[in-house]
Design a protein around this motif. Structure first.
Motif, mmCIF file in Angstrom:
data_model
loop_
_atom_site.group_PDB
_atom_site.id
_atom_site.type_symbol
_atom_site.label_atom_id
_atom_site.label_comp_id
_atom_site.label_asym_id
_atom_site.label_seq_id
_atom_site.Cartn_x
_atom_site.Cartn_y
_atom_site.Cartn_z
ATOM 1 N N UNK A 102 0.953 -1.172 -0.045
ATOM 2 C CA UNK A 102 -0.241 0.066 -0.016
ATOM 3 C C UNK A 102 0.953 1.103 -0.061
ATOM 4 N N UNK A 103 1.187 1.671 -1.248
ATOM 5 C CA UNK A 103 1.984 2.952 -1.363
ATOM 6 C C UNK A 103 1.809 4.148 -0.538
ATOM 7 N N UNK A 104 0.417 4.402 -0.525
ATOM 8 C CA UNK A 104 -0.218 5.764 0.484
ATOM 9 C C UNK A 104 0.116 5.563 1.762
ATOM 10 N N UNK A 105 -0.246 4.134 2.366
ATOM 11 C CA UNK A 105 0.209 3.938 3.865
ATOM 12 C C UNK A 105 1.610 3.936 3.933
ATOM 13 N N UNK A 106 2.630 3.530 2.991
ATOM 14 C CA UNK A 106 3.990 3.496 2.900
ATOM 15 C C UNK A 106 4.456 4.906 3.272
ATOM 16 N N UNK A 107 3.894 5.858 2.489
ATOM 17 C CA UNK A 107 4.385 7.234 2.238
ATOM 18 C C UNK A 107 4.034 8.091 3.437
ATOM 19 N N UNK A 108 2.685 7.776 4.213
ATOM 20 C CA UNK A 108 2.334 8.247 5.267
ATOM 21 C C UNK A 108 3.237 8.047 6.504
ATOM 22 N N UNK A 109 3.537 6.716 6.462
ATOM 23 C CA UNK A 109 4.758 6.416 7.518
ATOM 24 C C UNK A 109 5.882 7.178 7.417
ATOM 25 N N UNK A 110 6.458 7.502 6.269
ATOM 26 C CA UNK A 110 7.298 8.368 5.674
ATOM 27 C C UNK A 110 7.131 9.739 6.521
ATOM 28 N N UNK A 111 6.148 10.369 5.898
ATOM 29 C CA UNK A 111 5.574 11.671 6.346
ATOM 30 C C UNK A 111 5.735 11.973 7.697
ATOM 31 N N UNK A 112 5.056 10.891 8.679
ATOM 32 C CA UNK A 112 5.009 10.836 9.800
ATOM 33 C C UNK A 112 6.183 10.760 10.825
ATOM 34 N N UNK A 113 7.221 10.480 10.118
ATOM 35 C CA UNK A 113 8.456 9.873 10.913
ATOM 36 C C UNK A 113 8.749 8.674 11.349
ATOM 37 N N UNK A 114 7.650 7.759 11.001
ATOM 38 C CA UNK A 114 7.636 6.430 11.693
ATOM 39 C C UNK A 114 8.553 5.536 10.757
ATOM 40 N N UNK A 115 8.828 5.855 9.538
ATOM 41 C CA UNK A 115 9.997 5.268 8.700
ATOM 42 C C UNK A 115 10.814 6.355 8.241
ATOM 43 N N UNK A 116 12.137 5.933 8.898
ATOM 44 C CA UNK A 116 13.295 6.993 8.433
ATOM 45 C C UNK A 116 14.317 6.395 7.703
ATOM 46 N N UNK A 117 15.337 7.288 7.281
ATOM 47 C CA UNK A 117 16.222 6.820 6.542
ATOM 48 C C UNK A 117 17.109 5.332 7.232
#
Length: 145
Positions: free
Chosen positions: A35-50
């Protein structure tokens, strides 16, 4: 509660017999596995970082070096992906021989301004997976022009 990022259960996907190649198509009726949108939301929220990105092949590492991209730059590009950029799903092998179900995308992208381009002959190709258990981890298999 962790977000649900898989659109299909990755443990139910069957890999075809090994043909000696490092990748092969997965038939999912034109839909991404992740789910691309859910993955992108995790990045935007800082839950998924570099530091949650695992560069899983030597080629992907070389691709990033050739582009002079950091893992943060990779996430910036991922944030610009849209559904229409999806090119298909396939099994890809990492540097230690483990197979991962991946989604592949191609996007016209300005890596200086960090935004999509509507008119360009250059596509950036990203191929990635996430933890099979749904963990917030990107497994990068390819990133190139």
């Amino acid at each position: 509660m962790k977000p649900v990022l898989w659109r299909v259960d990755p443990t139910q996907l069957q890999r075809l017999q090994d043909s000696g190649t490092s990748r092969r198509a997965i038939s999912v009726r034109g839909s991404p596995l992740i789910d691309l949108l859910a993955l992108q939301q995790c990045v935007r929220a800082g839950a998924l970082r570099a530091d949650d990105v695992w560069v899983a092949t030597h080629r992907a590492q070389r691709d990033l070096e050739n582009l002079r991209w950091t893992l943060g730059d990779l996430l910036d590009c991922l944030l610009c992906l849209q559904a229409e950029d999806y090119k298909g799903s396939e099994w890809c092998k990492d540097q230690v021989g483990t197979w991962h179900p991946c989604d592949a995308y191609a996007v016209r992208y300005d890596d200086v301004r960090k935004r999509r381009l509507h008119h360009s002959d250059i596509n950036y190709y990203l191929k990635f997976s996430i933890g099979k258990d749904g963990s917030l981890r990107i497994v990068l298999l390819s990133c190139h022009l």
